[in-house]
Design a protein around this motif. Structure first.
Motif, PDB file in Angstrom:
ATOM      1  N   UNK A   1       4.878   0.452  10.186  1.00 35.28           N
ATOM      2  CA  UNK A   1       4.685  -0.804   9.985  1.00 35.28           C
ATOM      3  C   UNK A   1       3.551  -0.759   8.613  1.00 35.28           C
ATOM      4  N   UNK A   2       2.710   0.196   8.889  1.00 35.89           N
ATOM      5  CA  UNK A   2       1.589   0.248   7.806  1.00 35.89           C
ATOM      6  C   UNK A   2       2.206   0.889   6.637  1.00 35.89           C
ATOM      7  N   UNK A   3       3.036   1.908   6.811  1.00 40.21           N
ATOM      8  CA  UNK A   3       3.503   2.681   5.612  1.00 40.21           C
ATOM      9  C   UNK A   3       4.566   1.668   4.891  1.00 40.21           C
ATOM     10  N   UNK A   4       5.504   1.132   5.578  1.00 43.11           N
ATOM     11  CA  UNK A   4       6.529   0.078   4.903  1.00 43.11           C
ATOM     12  C   UNK A   4       5.584  -0.984   4.145  1.00 43.11           C
ATOM     13  N   UNK A   5       4.540  -1.405   4.660  1.00 39.56           N
ATOM     14  CA  UNK A   5       3.534  -2.485   4.008  1.00 39.56           C
ATOM     15  C   UNK A   5       3.158  -1.889   2.627  1.00 39.56           C
ATOM     16  N   UNK A   6       2.657  -0.650   2.715  1.00 40.72           N
ATOM     17  CA  UNK A   6       2.137  -0.162   1.484  1.00 40.72           C
ATOM     18  C   UNK A   6       3.133   0.044   0.548  1.00 40.72           C
ATOM     19  N   UNK A   7       4.402   0.635   0.792  1.00 40.64           N
ATOM     20  CA  UNK A   7       5.368   1.126  -0.167  1.00 40.64           C
ATOM     21  C   UNK A   7       6.174   0.196  -0.675  1.00 40.64           C
TER      22      UNK A   7
ATOM     23  N   UNK B   1      -3.756  -3.796 -14.936  1.00 39.59           N
ATOM     24  CA  UNK B   1      -3.867  -4.600 -13.851  1.00 39.59           C
ATOM     25  C   UNK B   1      -2.400  -4.314 -12.925  1.00 39.59           C
ATOM     26  N   UNK B   2      -1.630  -3.654 -13.631  1.00 33.89           N
ATOM     27  CA  UNK B   2      -0.422  -3.460 -12.756  1.00 33.89           C
ATOM     28  C   UNK B   2      -0.832  -2.007 -12.030  1.00 33.89           C
ATOM     29  N   UNK B   3      -1.128  -1.108 -13.021  1.00 37.64           N
ATOM     30  CA  UNK B   3      -1.212   0.284 -12.598  1.00 37.64           C
ATOM     31  C   UNK B   3      -2.224   0.578 -11.475  1.00 37.64           C
ATOM     32  N   UNK B   4      -3.449   0.047 -11.506  1.00 39.08           N
ATOM     33  CA  UNK B   4      -4.310  -0.188 -10.527  1.00 39.08           C
ATOM     34  C   UNK B   4      -3.662  -0.408  -9.056  1.00 39.08           C
ATOM     35  N   UNK B   5      -3.194  -1.788  -8.800  1.00 39.94           N
ATOM     36  CA  UNK B   5      -3.024  -2.030  -7.585  1.00 39.94           C
ATOM     37  C   UNK B   5      -1.816  -1.292  -7.128  1.00 39.94           C
ATOM     38  N   UNK B   6      -0.790  -1.032  -8.125  1.00 36.04           N
ATOM     39  CA  UNK B   6       0.627  -0.120  -7.498  1.00 36.04           C
ATOM     40  C   UNK B   6       0.009   1.268  -7.316  1.00 36.04           C
ATOM     41  N   UNK B   7      -0.887   1.858  -8.028  1.00 34.98           N
ATOM     42  CA  UNK B   7      -1.136   3.214  -7.727  1.00 34.98           C
ATOM     43  C   UNK B   7      -2.070   3.169  -6.565  1.00 34.98           C
TER      44      UNK B   7
ATOM     45  N   UNK C   1       3.993  -2.195  -2.987  1.00 35.62           N
ATOM     46  CA  UNK C   1       4.234  -1.556  -4.278  1.00 35.62           C
ATOM     47  C   UNK C   1       5.672  -1.638  -5.107  1.00 35.62           C
ATOM     48  N   UNK C   2       6.609  -1.118  -4.246  1.00 34.06           N
ATOM     49  CA  UNK C   2       7.920  -1.471  -5.157  1.00 34.06           C
ATOM     50  C   UNK C   2       8.229  -2.890  -5.449  1.00 34.06           C
ATOM     51  N   UNK C   3       7.718  -3.881  -4.701  1.00 33.66           N
ATOM     52  CA  UNK C   3       8.147  -5.249  -5.210  1.00 33.66           C
ATOM     53  C   UNK C   3       6.985  -5.492  -6.292  1.00 33.66           C
ATOM     54  N   UNK C   4       5.889  -5.092  -6.422  1.00 37.88           N
ATOM     55  CA  UNK C   4       5.221  -5.091  -7.579  1.00 37.88           C
ATOM     56  C   UNK C   4       5.809  -4.583  -8.553  1.00 37.88           C
ATOM     57  N   UNK C   5       6.413  -3.478  -8.743  1.00 38.60           N
ATOM     58  CA  UNK C   5       7.024  -2.725  -9.532  1.00 38.60           C
ATOM     59  C   UNK C   5       8.367  -3.455 -10.383  1.00 38.60           C
ATOM     60  N   UNK C   6       9.154  -4.052  -9.086  1.00 42.54           N
ATOM     61  CA  UNK C   6      10.047  -4.926  -9.668  1.00 42.54           C
ATOM     62  C   UNK C   6       9.730  -6.219 -10.523  1.00 42.54           C
ATOM     63  N   UNK C   7       8.450  -6.704  -9.973  1.00 42.34           N
ATOM     64  CA  UNK C   7       7.983  -7.795 -10.875  1.00 42.34           C
ATOM     65  C   UNK C   7       7.605  -7.309 -12.159  1.00 42.34           C
TER      66      UNK C   7
ATOM     67  N   UNK D   1       7.385   5.715  -5.636  1.00 44.38           N
ATOM     68  CA  UNK D   1       7.686   4.847  -4.405  1.00 44.38           C
ATOM     69  C   UNK D   1       8.924   5.038  -3.668  1.00 44.38           C
ATOM     70  N   UNK D   2       9.908   5.385  -4.535  1.00 45.01           N
ATOM     71  CA  UNK D   2      11.061   5.514  -4.305  1.00 45.01           C
ATOM     72  C   UNK D   2      11.306   6.650  -3.226  1.00 45.01           C
ATOM     73  N   UNK D   3      10.604   7.691  -3.647  1.00 50.73           N
ATOM     74  CA  UNK D   3      10.525   8.929  -2.551  1.00 50.73           C
ATOM     75  C   UNK D   3       9.645   8.587  -1.231  1.00 50.73           C
ATOM     76  N   UNK D   4       8.600   8.114  -1.472  1.00 50.31           N
ATOM     77  CA  UNK D   4       7.789   7.545  -0.397  1.00 50.31           C
ATOM     78  C   UNK D   4       8.770   6.762   0.521  1.00 50.31           C
ATOM     79  N   UNK D   5       9.484   5.871  -0.031  1.00 46.40           N
ATOM     80  CA  UNK D   5      10.204   4.969   0.880  1.00 46.40           C
ATOM     81  C   UNK D   5      11.394   5.664   1.611  1.00 46.40           C
TER      82      UNK D   5
END
Lengths: 496, 474
Positions: free
Chosen positions: A342-348, A457-463, A351-357, A388-392
């Motif tokens: 749950x935690x892992x999926x939440x984080x990854x 502002x994108x790098x910081x949160x996703x990173x 991040x992936x959705x923010x990248x898609x954004x 993100x992809x490899x983490x997921x």
């Protein structure tokens, strides 16, 4: 303390909502500051957290609310809820930073997300079923307005579908709660009391019916096959931060409900029906992976991998209650894996959705065929997306690996035939590699040229989100030390 | 058992208010009609105060067993008075300076008085009187709008009201004949040996009359027409106040019925029909008044759940009382928004959040409350009525009610969604309703107050609840 953490965002939201004169810039930064303060508070709680003796709660608060129906304002945290509270504040903080460039009604957006943050925190801290339901429903209302107000495409329709579908789930949940209340003696909605009483343990028929209602509600929220159909349109049309919160936090409310409500309060029924839950989990894993493989829309693809990833959680909690195999240790590993997932999926996934954004922001589409060779114009984007992809897909070194390894180790140890879900991992790996290949490698083509690289502002949160996933992957003990006693308690409760 | 008229203080105050408002209106010039408005408002406010005070004593029946003074009566009187006060307040914009202002207040107070009598009586003959007193002013109120729609609605209401009134009186006559007495105490003791079929006939007759007042199936046909055709003040009144009297009356009557008749099933079926028909009919309404009209029909269905389990669950009566209060606040809130904006089509509300954020907020709370979303008042009402229903053995009905709640979300959202939409409405020439903002303010304030009440009742339900837990007087 805990109440303050929960209601601080709401207070800020009210201020932002009531004063229309607040300038946009101030509103954006106020959101970041409040989210950061809340994150710091939860970090402080984590540091001060000590495992309470015999399954008690830390930071517990209880005030009478509606005594005549046995409902009180009862909140508290333990090893199940603290990781999710932490996940919530982190994801919301990431969203607040990501939204610093928002031009569309930033004040209203900040107010809405702060409201949503309170409702999410409330769900994970609630120790009373009515309180849980209250926050659960408010999160749905909040997310409806996020999608309808800031979404794109067919946002109104997707938001309506989301609201109707998950509201159906919440009402099924409410019926289940009423059932638990009516069969408890003395009658109460208190979650701690109900877990202690397990009121329906001697009553297989009513227990099955109540579990059915609760499971239906949670399965819609999670979502598992066949109740997932609201998820892809909601994600596709939601704004990036809306998707991040929806996938990162709201989906966890369903799976959290399994371990917090269904397993401890209805242990016999859970054991009787564990095989159904496992099968639903397996189908979700395989179906989610296969459908994700077939997507050409990046957001839809990530949405379906959520179905897949939540499927692992469902099959793990199902296996933890399954009959046969007297190995309590294996069950504990399965539950621990589920919580870690749950935690892992939440984080990854956030991040992936923010990248898609970011892609949508730059080039206006999620269609993967419109891109190619993004590594050249946007190297930071490419790096983070690949990470993100490899983490997921569960690469060792990231949180996803820890989670999925434990899920399968624990589940197969209890119920060997869950191994049929293993190809899910393979398919997920394939689809992420395929996505990386289509988006990032090769010659620069399609709209890739329009994609400028990540801003701060994108790098910081996703990173940050991905770094946390890496941290859990490398030093899992920080998280596991917290979760393991709680999952052991759940296994004891469900074994009664 | 003496003739202690002080227990009727709320009724007396409201009656005096109705008469005085009418007289004062007759002797004041057109621009001084606010005097009768003040009198009427004062009367219901004082009446509410007496009603609350009346709940503090022991439950008893007075006037040789024909009137019950207990929690149910007191709470119902309080709800009726406060709701009427809110209706008078929201009617400021529509009524001020019209030629029939004082008559309207007087009629509203008389109809409210009828509802109060219905809720308090423990005698079928007095119930019939209360029914007539609540109904006849209503016909006039609806017809007062003087539009073709209003005339049609008034006629329809009148015909249906007359029909169901006859059914009620027939039922009363049958029950009276069977029991040899008309008080509920006599009914409960004398009817046990009577033939079940005959009791059923009498009961169905009385219930049909009450269904008309409650706006429940089968007496619901007049509600949407009246809500749309009548003026907004009358529409708010007729969808809110008579219901309170009718549901308490039904609860009281059924509590004294012998169990030789399977009335829980009958009420359960009526409840199921009301909520389902109301919901499906509300689906594609584009006129918000009609939409709210059908929504009240479905709400009547939920309100019948605790009536169906009267006496079977300790939660039945308090949950009914709470739901009535919650419903009254939410419904008045939604209608007050309509009164304040003067817009009648769902699409006219597009972008309301930009032009009138407070109204949009009140609308959101009122409608979400009608859906039953926590932490609003109707959520607590639904939670407790569902619990009472399941506790009383009507699980199927509770499941159906839950499904209907989901279905109802759809049409409430059809109204909420445009109000919070990003793009403002294309200006429509029809919406020329920005005159006299000073009187608009009354309706807008009422909307905000009603929304706040709906929220407060929900958040602090625990504080109000002990007040609702009292037994019926027998």
């Amino acid at each position: 303390m805990l109440s303050l953490v929960i209601f601080l965002p709401l207070a800020a939201a009210l201020v932002l909502a009531v004063f229309p004169g607040i300038p946009d810039r101030a509103a954006r930064w106020a959101w970041v500051v409040v989210a950061a303060a809340d994150t710091a508070s939860v970090a402080g709680m984590w540091a001060a957290y000590e495992q309470p003796p015999n399954g008690g709660l830390a930071f517990e608060e209880q005030v009478t609310w509606i005594p005549s129906v046995g409902s009180s304002y009862h909140i508290g945290v333990d090893g199940l809820s603290l990781p999710l509270l932490a996940l919530t504040v982190v994801v919301f903080l990431a969203c607040s930073i990501y939204a610093l460039r928002e031009q569309n009604r930033p004040r209203a957006q900040a107010a809405l997300f702060l409201f949503l943050q309170t409702s999410c925190l409330g769900v994970f801290a609630a120790q009373d079923l009515i309180l849980f339901f209250l926050f659960f429903d408010l999160s749905i209302v909040g997310m409806y307005f996020v999608i309808a107000g800031w979404g794109h495409g067919n946002a109104a329709r997707s938001a309506l579908k989301f609201f109707l579908y998950t509201f159906l789930g919440s009402l099924a949940l409410l019926l289940g709660f009423i059932g638990l209340y009516l069969y408890s003696e003395p009658r109460t909605f208190d979650m701690v009391e109900l877990a202690r009483l397990a009121p329906l343990n001697g009553n297989p028929v009513a227990g099955g019916v109540v579990l059915g209602a609760v499971l239906l509600g949670l399965a819609i929220k999670t979502p598992t096959f066949p109740f997932h159909t609201w998820l892809p349109p909601a994600h596709t049309d939601a704004p990036a931060i809306g998707s991040a919160v929806l996938a990162g936090i709201l989906l966890k409310m369903g799976t959290y409900g399994f371990v917090r409500i269904a397993m401890p309060m209805l242990p016999t029924a859970w054991r009787d029906w564990a095989w159904v839950i496992i099968i639903i989990g397996i189908i979700s894993v395989l179906y989610g992976a296969l459908v994700a493989l077939a997507q050409s829309d990046l957001k839809r693809m990530i949405a379906y991998t959520s179905v897949n990833h939540m499927g692992y959680v469902v099959l793990a909690v199902g296996a933890a209650g399954a009959a046969g195999g007297n190995d309590a240790a294996a069950r504990e590993i399965a539950v621990t894996g589920a919580l870690t997932q749950m935690v892992s999926h939440g984080l990854i996934t956030a991040a992936l959705f923010l990248l898609a954004g970011v892609l949508k922001d730059r080039a206006g589409t999620y269609d993967m065929d419109s891109y190619g060779g993004l590594a050249r114009p946007a190297p930071k984007f490419a790096l983070l997306f690949a990470v993100g992809a490899f983490a997921s897909l569960g690469l060792p070194g990231f949180s996803g690996f820890i989670a999925e390894f434990q899920i399968f180790a624990g589940s197969i140890g209890t119920v060997p035939w869950v191994a049929v879900a293993l190809p899910g991992i393979l398919i997920t790996a394939a689809l992420f590699l395929l996505a990386v290949q289509r988006l990032l490698t090769g010659a620069v083509q399609g709209r890739s040229a329009q994609v400028s690289d990540l801003r701060t502002t994108e790098l910081l949160p996703i990173g940050t989100l991905l770094c946390l996933s890496l941290l859990i992957g490398v030093v899992p003990r920080v998280l596991l030390d917290l979760i393991e006693p709680a999952s052991a308690a759940v296994v004891v409760l469900v074994g009664r | 058992m003496g003739m202690d008229f002080s227990v009727l203080a709320p009724e007396i105050v409201v009656l005096t208010g109705a008469v005085t408002a009418l007289l004062a209106g007759s002797f004041s010039p057109r621009n001084k009609q606010w005097i009768s408005r003040l009198i009427a408002a004062l009367a219901v406010a004082v009446g509410a105060g007496f009603a609350v005070a009346g709940t503090l004593g022991e439950p008893e029946t007075v006037f040789t067993g024909t009137f019950a003074v207990d929690t149910a009566t007191g709470v119902a009187r309080a709800i009726i008075c406060v709701a009427t006060l809110l209706v008078i307040s929201l009617g400021g914009r529509e009524l001020t300076g019209t030629s029939r202002e004082s008559e309207t207040y007087s009629l509203m107070l008389l109809s409210a008085l009828g509802a109060m009598v219905m809720s308090g009586t423990s005698d079928v003959l007095v119930l019939a009187v209360g029914y007539l007193l609540a109904s006849i002013p209503l016909y006039a109120l609806i017809g007062m709008g003087r539009s073709p729609h209003a005339a049609e609605a008034a006629l329809k209401t009148y015909l249906l009201g007359a029909f169901f009134g006859i059914a009620l009186m027939l039922g009363v006559a049958v029950l009276y004949a069977l029991a040899g007495g008309s008080t509920y105490e006599e009914l409960s003791t004398e009817l046990t040996g009577a033939p079940a079929a005959a009791i059923a006939v009498g009961l169905v007759g009385v219930l049909a009359g009450l269904a008309f007042k409650a706006g429940a199936v089968p007496g619901h046909f007049w509600i949407p027409d009246a809500a749309q055709g009548a003026g907004i003040t009358a529409a708010t009144f007729l969808t809110t106040v008579p219901k309170v009297g009718a549901f308490i009356a039904a609860y009281r009557l059924l509590s004294s019925m012998p169990d030789t008749v399977n009335w829980p099933l009958l009420i359960g079926l009526l409840s199921a029909a009301s909520m389902t028909i109301g919901n499906f009919a509300a689906y594609f309404q584009t006129d918000v008044r009609r939409l709210l009209g059908w929504s009240t029909v479905s709400q009547a269905g939920y309100l019948l759940i605790p009536v169906a389990v009267a006496g079977q669950s300790a939660l039945a009566l308090p949950s009914l009382l709470f739901y009535l209060a919650a419903y009254a606040a939410s419904n008045v809130g939604a209608f007050a928004v309509v009164a304040a904006t003067g817009r009648h089509e769902v699409e006219d509300y597009r972008g309301l959040i930009r032009t009138a954020p407070w109204l949009a907020g009140a609308l959101l709370i009122s409608l979400l409350s009608l859906v039953g979303t926590p932490p609003t008042a109707v959520f607590v009402g639904k939670l407790t009525t569902f619990t009472a229903g399941w506790d009383g053995g009507l699980t199927w009905l509770v499941v159906l009610a839950a499904l209907n709640t989901v279905a109802s979300l759809f049409y409430y959202l059809r109204w909420i969604a445009p109000a919070f939409a990003r793009d403002p409405a294309a200006p429509r020439p029809r919406v020329a309703s920005d005159e006299a903002s000073s009187t608009r303010g009354w309706a807008a304030s009422t909307a905000v107050v009603a929304g706040a009440v709906a929220l407060t009742l929900g958040l602090f339900a625990g504080l109000f609840w002990p007040w609702l837990e009292g037994s019926l007087a027998h």
